[in-house]
Design a protein around this motif. Structure first.
Motif, short mmCIF file in Angstrom:
data_model
loop_
_atom_site.label_atom_id
_atom_site.label_comp_id
_atom_site.label_asym_id
_atom_site.label_seq_id
_atom_site.Cartn_x
_atom_site.Cartn_y
_atom_site.Cartn_z
N ASP A 172 36.69 -109.45 2.08
CA ASP A 172 36.78 -108.05 1.65
C ASP A 172 35.37 -107.59 1.30
OD1 ASP A 172 37.27 -105.57 0.41
OD2 ASP A 172 37.99 -106.52 -1.45
N PRO A 173 34.83 -106.60 2.01
CA PRO A 173 33.45 -106.15 1.75
C PRO A 173 33.22 -105.71 0.30
CG PRO A 173 34.29 -105.16 3.77
CD PRO A 173 35.45 -105.86 3.11
N GLY A 215 48.84 -104.54 -4.63
CA GLY A 215 47.43 -104.16 -4.64
C GLY A 215 46.63 -104.92 -3.60
N TYR A 216 46.99 -106.17 -3.36
CA TYR A 216 46.33 -106.96 -2.32
C TYR A 216 46.64 -106.37 -0.95
CZ TYR A 216 44.24 -111.35 -0.60
OH TYR A 216 43.44 -112.29 -0.03
N GLY A 217 47.88 -105.97 -0.77
CA GLY A 217 48.26 -105.31 0.48
C GLY A 217 47.46 -104.04 0.71
N GLU A 218 47.19 -103.29 -0.35
CA GLU A 218 46.40 -102.06 -0.23
C GLU A 218 44.98 -102.34 0.23
OE1 GLU A 218 46.77 -100.07 -3.98
OE2 GLU A 218 48.94 -99.80 -3.73
N THR A 240 35.08 -117.34 3.35
CA THR A 240 34.93 -117.16 4.80
C THR A 240 33.48 -117.25 5.22
OG1 THR A 240 36.91 -115.79 4.89
CG2 THR A 240 35.34 -115.53 6.69
N ARG A 241 33.28 -117.87 6.37
CA ARG A 241 31.97 -117.90 7.00
C ARG A 241 32.12 -117.26 8.38
NH1 ARG A 241 29.07 -121.49 10.37
NH2 ARG A 241 30.72 -123.04 10.28
#
Length: 152
Positions: free
Chosen positions: A51-52, A62-65, A137-138
């Protein structure tokens, strides 16, 4: 199936819930992940460094949003398990770790990633549900996963 196998199966299926194919119906987080996340717990903390904005969600909704807009814009997302899942399970809590690779295709092009995901599950009357998530994540070199997903 013992509890470790149940959690391993859930974590494996969770990964592929993120798959998208060109022409899929619009991504609906709750529809896709209702059997995985605890949508009612006040103990939820969910984080993914992909997530940027590096937000921490305190609810499954909220995660879904966070993810619905990006996944609705994707052309496709293909995943493969690289390692795991590795599970520890107790009477009411379990933890699982899994590493996956993915190719995400957007109108701007393809991005290959490798992600280590750690989930904490708690037992509810409806089964095991995620209350903690941490993904690291990479981004891989362009084309590093060529051939990994067939024609993707």
């Amino acid at each position: 199936m013992n509890e470790e196998q149940v959690i391993a199966d859930l974590h494996g299926r969770w990964v592929f819930g993120w798959d998208r194919r060109e022409g899929d119906e619009p991504f609906d987080f709750r529809r896709v992940f209702a059997e995985f996340y605890d949508f009612g717990s006040p103990d939820v903390r969910l984080y993914d460094d992909f997530d940027p904005e590096h937000r921490v969600a305190t609810t499954a909704a909220g995660y879904g949003e966070i993810w619905e807009p990006a996944f609705r814009e994707m052309i496709s997302a293909h995943h493969a398990v690289d390692d795991g899942p590795h599970v520890i399970a107790g009477a009411g809590l379990a933890a699982s770790t899994l590493r996956f690779v993915a190719r995400i295709v957007t109108p701007d092009g393809a991005t290959d990633i490798r992600t280590t995901t750690s989930l904490v599950w708690h037992r509810t009357p409806d089964g095991w549900r995620i209350v903690r998530e941490h993904n690291s994540t990479r981004v891989l070199s362009p084309g590093e996963l060529d051939g990994r997903f067939g024609d993707a």
